[in-house]
Design a protein around this motif. Structure first.
Motif: not given
Length: 380
Positions: A88-102, A121-126
């Motif tokens: 679940w955390l991995y799925a949330v992180g992937m959504v966050g990374l996609v949101a960063v690009l959009l 503001r925060f960095q999902p990549s971290e």
């Protein structure tokens, strides 16, 4: 009588109570002490690197306080919680990374942050530095080890997907750290040397394609500058030249605290962030660097002990990967500041000024302490 005295030695009872206290709050006292020493020394060097700006030191101290709280919270959670929540955390992180690009927030030509109303503001990549090895450990620990080729392929896919998204931000340094964290899990799971050799061969073959089709112009320039910093001494090569000058001028025992010329005369850029180790080397010399590297080595050694003594495959894989990620932080930062590696924007852990990476690292140490202290409770 002598045996009875030995068994009832007050010192032994005090030691037992002390161990019981630390186990009860799920902290490893030795690792905690070394981390506090590192953070304290980091604030000491930061004061000089920030040109005696006490406000910068105060801000970093507050960040360290938050990071310690995060570490404490993570240490209270049973490793089973991390294993259960990893997908679940991995799925949330992937959504966050996609949101960063959009819809991400940009700064200095990079789009790496999310700004959610009501939150800083925060960095999902971290976030993914911790979640990617957790997810890879979750997947591989569900199968017999050493893993089959198909399981290795899925494990690598788990690692490569967030890497590809982070590279697009662009953030090569964080992408490499996330990738190495996940790859260490796959490696520790028991990859055969044939697979390891094939992996390195694939990386070598794909390097030219990355140069022409993946790497951006400024990333290529960093590699060229590494090979010949004197080709542009007042431009791209300035950072490395000044950093090496600062390190070399420190000699054996350094120029003394607050006496560094390269940083205080503003020759050395980013002296309180990525290049802070050059400030330390200039002011405290080889002896200061030796003490810092010894402290890092002891922290890594303690974390490896925690990994080796973990009670299950998931905990061992995760603890080993988090430990080696910390090592990569140190290795890459010192390597790039000394001119042995390209500059990729990796901070010196718990010494460089910054908040997000420090909180992520301390969360990882909290996970390590959780693995260690909960193992003791279960085995007791």
């Amino acid at each position: 009588m002598a045996l009875g005295s030995l068994l009832n030695n007050p010192a032994d009872h005090n030691l037992g109570r002390s161990r019981g206290f630390w186990s009860a709050i799920h902290l490893d006292p030795l690792l905690l002490l070394m981390l506090l020493l590192l953070m304290g020394g980091g604030l000491f060097v930061l004061y000089s690197g920030a040109d005696r700006n006490i406000e910068v030191v105060k801000a970093q101290g507050i960040r360290f306080g938050v990071a310690l709280v995060v570490m404490f919270v993570f240490a209270q959670l049973d490793p089973a919680v991390f294993r259960r929540w990893a997908p679940w955390l991995y799925a949330v992180g992937m959504v966050g990374l996609v949101a960063v690009l959009l819809v991400g927030v940009g700064a200095k030509g990079a789009q790496r942050w999310l700004a959610i109303p009501g939150l800083p503001r925060f960095q999902p990549s971290e976030f993914m530095k911790l979640v990617v090895p957790m997810m890879a450990a979750w997947y591989l620990s569900r199968h017999f080890l050493p893993p089959r080729l198909s399981h290795v392929a899925v494990g690598l896919l788990i690692v490569l997907m967030p890497m590809a998204l982070i590279v697009q931000q662009p953030d090569l340094g964080t992408s490499l750290l996330v990738g190495m964290a996940g790859i260490f899990v796959v490696f520790f799971a028991g990859m055969s040397w044939k697979l390891i050799s094939a992996f390195f061969a694939l990386v070598s073959v794909s390097a030219p394609m990355m140069w022409f089709f993946v790497m951006r112009d400024y990333q290529k320039q960093r590699v060229l500058t590494l090979l010949d910093p004197q080709s542009d001494p007042l431009g791209a090569g300035w950072n490395i030249i000044q950093s090496k000058t600062a390190i070399g001028s420190g000699g054996v025992d350094g120029k003394g605290w607050l006496q560094g010329t390269q940083s205080h005369l503003e020759f050395l850029p980013e002296s309180h962030t990525d290049f802070i180790v050059a400030v330390l080397a200039e002011e405290f010399g080889f002896i200061g660097m030796l003490l810092l590297m010894t402290l890092y080595f002891l922290i890594i050694l303690r974390c490896l002990y925690i990994a080796v003594t973990a009670q299950d495959s998931f905990s061992r894989l995760l603890a080993g990967a988090l430990t080696m990620t910390f090592f990569i932080y140190v290795f890459v930062n010192v390597g790039m500041v000394s001119g042995l590696l390209p500059v990729v924007g990796v901070p010196l852990p718990l010494v460089s000024y910054g908040g997000t990476s420090g909180v992520t690292l301390m969360a990882a140490f909290g996970v390590l302490m959780s693995i260690h202290t909960h193992r003791r409770m279960i085995s007791a």
